[in-house]
Design a protein around this motif. Structure first.
Motif, mmCIF file in Angstrom:
data_model
loop_
_atom_site.group_PDB
_atom_site.id
_atom_site.type_symbol
_atom_site.label_atom_id
_atom_site.label_comp_id
_atom_site.label_asym_id
_atom_site.label_seq_id
_atom_site.Cartn_x
_atom_site.Cartn_y
_atom_site.Cartn_z
ATOM 1 N N ASN A 27 0.856 -1.183 0.000
ATOM 2 C CA ASN A 27 0.000 0.000 0.000
ATOM 3 C C ASN A 27 0.893 1.233 0.000
ATOM 4 N N ASP A 28 0.509 2.246 -0.774
ATOM 5 C CA ASP A 28 1.332 3.443 -0.849
ATOM 6 C C ASP A 28 1.214 4.254 0.429
ATOM 7 N N GLN A 29 2.359 4.727 0.914
ATOM 8 C CA GLN A 29 2.445 5.571 2.097
ATOM 9 C C GLN A 29 3.494 6.641 1.814
ATOM 10 N N THR A 30 3.839 7.432 2.811
ATOM 11 C CA THR A 30 4.886 8.434 2.632
ATOM 12 C C THR A 30 6.156 7.771 2.137
ATOM 13 N N THR A 31 6.504 6.651 2.723
ATOM 14 C CA THR A 31 7.615 5.839 2.224
ATOM 15 C C THR A 31 7.097 4.422 2.022
ATOM 16 N N ILE A 32 7.666 3.742 1.033
ATOM 17 C CA ILE A 32 7.353 2.328 0.851
ATOM 18 C C ILE A 32 8.649 1.546 0.980
ATOM 19 N N SER A 33 8.530 0.289 1.305
ATOM 20 C CA SER A 33 9.702 -0.555 1.506
ATOM 21 C C SER A 33 10.601 -0.570 0.281
ATOM 22 N N ALA A 34 11.880 -0.758 0.532
ATOM 23 C CA ALA A 34 12.833 -0.917 -0.566
ATOM 24 C C ALA A 34 12.413 -2.103 -1.416
ATOM 25 N N ASN A 35 12.589 -1.952 -2.717
ATOM 26 C CA ASN A 35 12.286 -3.013 -3.683
ATOM 27 C C ASN A 35 10.832 -3.457 -3.619
ATOM 28 N N SER A 36 9.928 -2.475 -3.612
ATOM 29 C CA SER A 36 8.504 -2.800 -3.619
ATOM 30 C C SER A 36 7.750 -1.898 -4.584
ATOM 31 N N LEU A 37 6.499 -2.259 -4.811
ATOM 32 C CA LEU A 37 5.598 -1.542 -5.711
ATOM 33 C C LEU A 37 4.370 -1.112 -4.925
ATOM 34 N N ALA A 38 3.702 -0.053 -5.386
ATOM 35 C CA ALA A 38 2.473 0.385 -4.737
ATOM 36 C C ALA A 38 1.590 1.107 -5.745
ATOM 37 N N TRP A 39 0.300 1.172 -5.428
ATOM 38 C CA TRP A 39 -0.652 1.930 -6.232
ATOM 39 C C TRP A 39 -1.199 3.044 -5.363
ATOM 40 N N ASN A 40 -1.171 4.281 -5.880
ATOM 41 C CA ASN A 40 -1.705 5.422 -5.151
ATOM 42 C C ASN A 40 -3.036 5.810 -5.786
ATOM 43 N N THR A 41 -4.127 5.616 -5.048
ATOM 44 C CA THR A 41 -5.459 5.879 -5.602
ATOM 45 C C THR A 41 -5.718 7.368 -5.797
ATOM 46 N N ASN A 42 -5.130 8.231 -4.966
ATOM 47 C CA ASN A 42 -5.318 9.677 -5.137
ATOM 48 C C ASN A 42 -4.659 10.174 -6.420
ATOM 49 N N TYR A 43 -3.425 9.755 -6.658
ATOM 50 C CA TYR A 43 -2.694 10.169 -7.866
ATOM 51 C C TYR A 43 -3.099 9.359 -9.092
ATOM 52 N N LYS A 44 -3.721 8.193 -8.857
ATOM 53 C CA LYS A 44 -3.950 7.214 -9.918
ATOM 54 C C LYS A 44 -2.621 6.922 -10.617
ATOM 55 N N ALA A 45 -1.637 6.600 -9.761
ATOM 56 C CA ALA A 45 -0.266 6.392 -10.232
ATOM 57 C C ALA A 45 0.340 5.149 -9.592
ATOM 58 N N PHE A 46 1.232 4.543 -10.326
ATOM 59 C CA PHE A 46 1.968 3.374 -9.884
ATOM 60 C C PHE A 46 3.289 3.852 -9.300
ATOM 61 N N ARG A 47 3.671 3.318 -8.144
ATOM 62 C CA ARG A 47 4.913 3.735 -7.501
ATOM 63 C C ARG A 47 5.879 2.555 -7.432
ATOM 64 N N THR A 48 7.137 2.845 -7.677
ATOM 65 C CA THR A 48 8.188 1.833 -7.618
ATOM 66 C C THR A 48 9.337 2.374 -6.788
ATOM 67 N N ASN A 49 9.804 1.578 -5.820
ATOM 68 C CA ASN A 49 10.982 1.929 -5.045
ATOM 69 C C ASN A 49 12.039 0.866 -5.320
ATOM 70 N N ASP A 50 12.922 1.156 -6.253
ATOM 71 C CA ASP A 50 13.983 0.221 -6.633
ATOM 72 C C ASP A 50 15.228 0.584 -5.837
ATOM 73 N N ALA A 51 15.628 -0.297 -4.930
ATOM 74 C CA ALA A 51 16.783 -0.020 -4.070
ATOM 75 C C ALA A 51 17.975 -0.906 -4.398
ATOM 76 N N THR A 52 17.939 -1.562 -5.553
ATOM 77 C CA THR A 52 19.074 -2.397 -5.944
ATOM 78 C C THR A 52 19.546 -2.014 -7.340
ATOM 79 N N SER A 53 20.847 -1.941 -7.511
ATOM 80 C CA SER A 53 21.394 -1.553 -8.813
ATOM 81 C C SER A 53 21.616 -2.747 -9.731
ATOM 82 N N SER A 54 21.146 -3.917 -9.333
ATOM 83 C CA SER A 54 21.376 -5.105 -10.154
ATOM 84 C C SER A 54 20.184 -5.477 -11.033
ATOM 85 N N SER A 55 19.113 -4.682 -10.998
ATOM 86 C CA SER A 55 17.956 -4.980 -11.840
ATOM 87 C C SER A 55 17.245 -3.697 -12.246
#
Length: 157
Positions: A27-55
C-alpha cells in the motif's frame, strides 16, 4: 497502433518480469519498503521503489515489430521521490524473447525534483528493425523511487 496504461491492473501486467522484487506489492504511504511496488489511488499512479542496482524497476510494454523509419510516440507523467530520476526508453530486440541483442534507440530522463508530476512526451524515429519495447522507469544500475501515470504509446508505421 495506440495503447494506454492507466489502472493498477494495467501497470501490474507490464512490470518488468526480470525485476526480482516485482511481486512485492504494498500500500502506498509516505515511504514504501525498498524493492517494492504500490498503487496510489489519489494520484492514480503506480509507484516503484527500486533499491538495488542489479535490476531494472520499470514498466516494459511490447509494441510489436518496428522497421527503420517507423515513428513511435511515448508519453507518461513521472513524480520523482528520490534517487535516480525516472526515464522513458525505446529498445529494439531481434525476437520476442526480449532477452538478447537489444539495441537502445532512445532514452529521455525526467528532470523534476519539486514533488510535482512532470509530463514527458517524445516522438522517436526507429533506427533499428526488430521487436520494440517501451520502458518507463529506472533501469539496470539505477536506484530510485518514483511514481508513473498516464502512460501512452502510439506507433506510426
Amino acid at each position: 497502433m495506440e495503447m494506454s496504461v492507466y489502472t493498477a491492473d494495467d501497470f501490474l501486467k507490464y512490470v518488468n518480469k526480470n525485476w526480482a522484487y516485482a511481486k512485492s506489492y504494498a500500500n502506498d504511504q509516505t515511504t514504501i519498503s525498498a524493492n517494492s511496488l504500490a498503487w496510489n489511488t489519489n494520484y492514480k499512479a503506480f509507484r516503484t521503489n527500486d533499491a538495488t542496482s542489479s535490476s531494472s524497476a520499470c514498466i516494459q510494454i511490447p509494441i510489436g515489430y518496428l522497421r527503420v523509419g517507423d515513428r513511435v510516440e511515448l508519453e507518461a507523467e513521472f513524480k520523482n521521490v528520490s534517487g535516480t530520476k525516472a526515464k522513458i526508453a525505446l529498445d529494439i530486440f531481434p525476437d520476442t524473447t526480449y532477452t538478447a541483442g537489444m539495441n537502445n534507440v532512445f532514452v529521455l530522463n525526467s528532470t523534476y525534483t519539486d514533488g510535482q508530476f512532470e509530463h514527458i512526451k517524445v516522438t522517436v524515429i526507429c533506427t533499428y528493425e526488430g521487436y520494440g519495447v517501451a520502458d518507463f522507469g529506472v533501469f539496470t544500475a539505477d536506484v530510485g523511487d518514483f511514481y508513473v501515470r498516464n502512460v501512452r504509446i502510439k506507433t506510426y508505421i
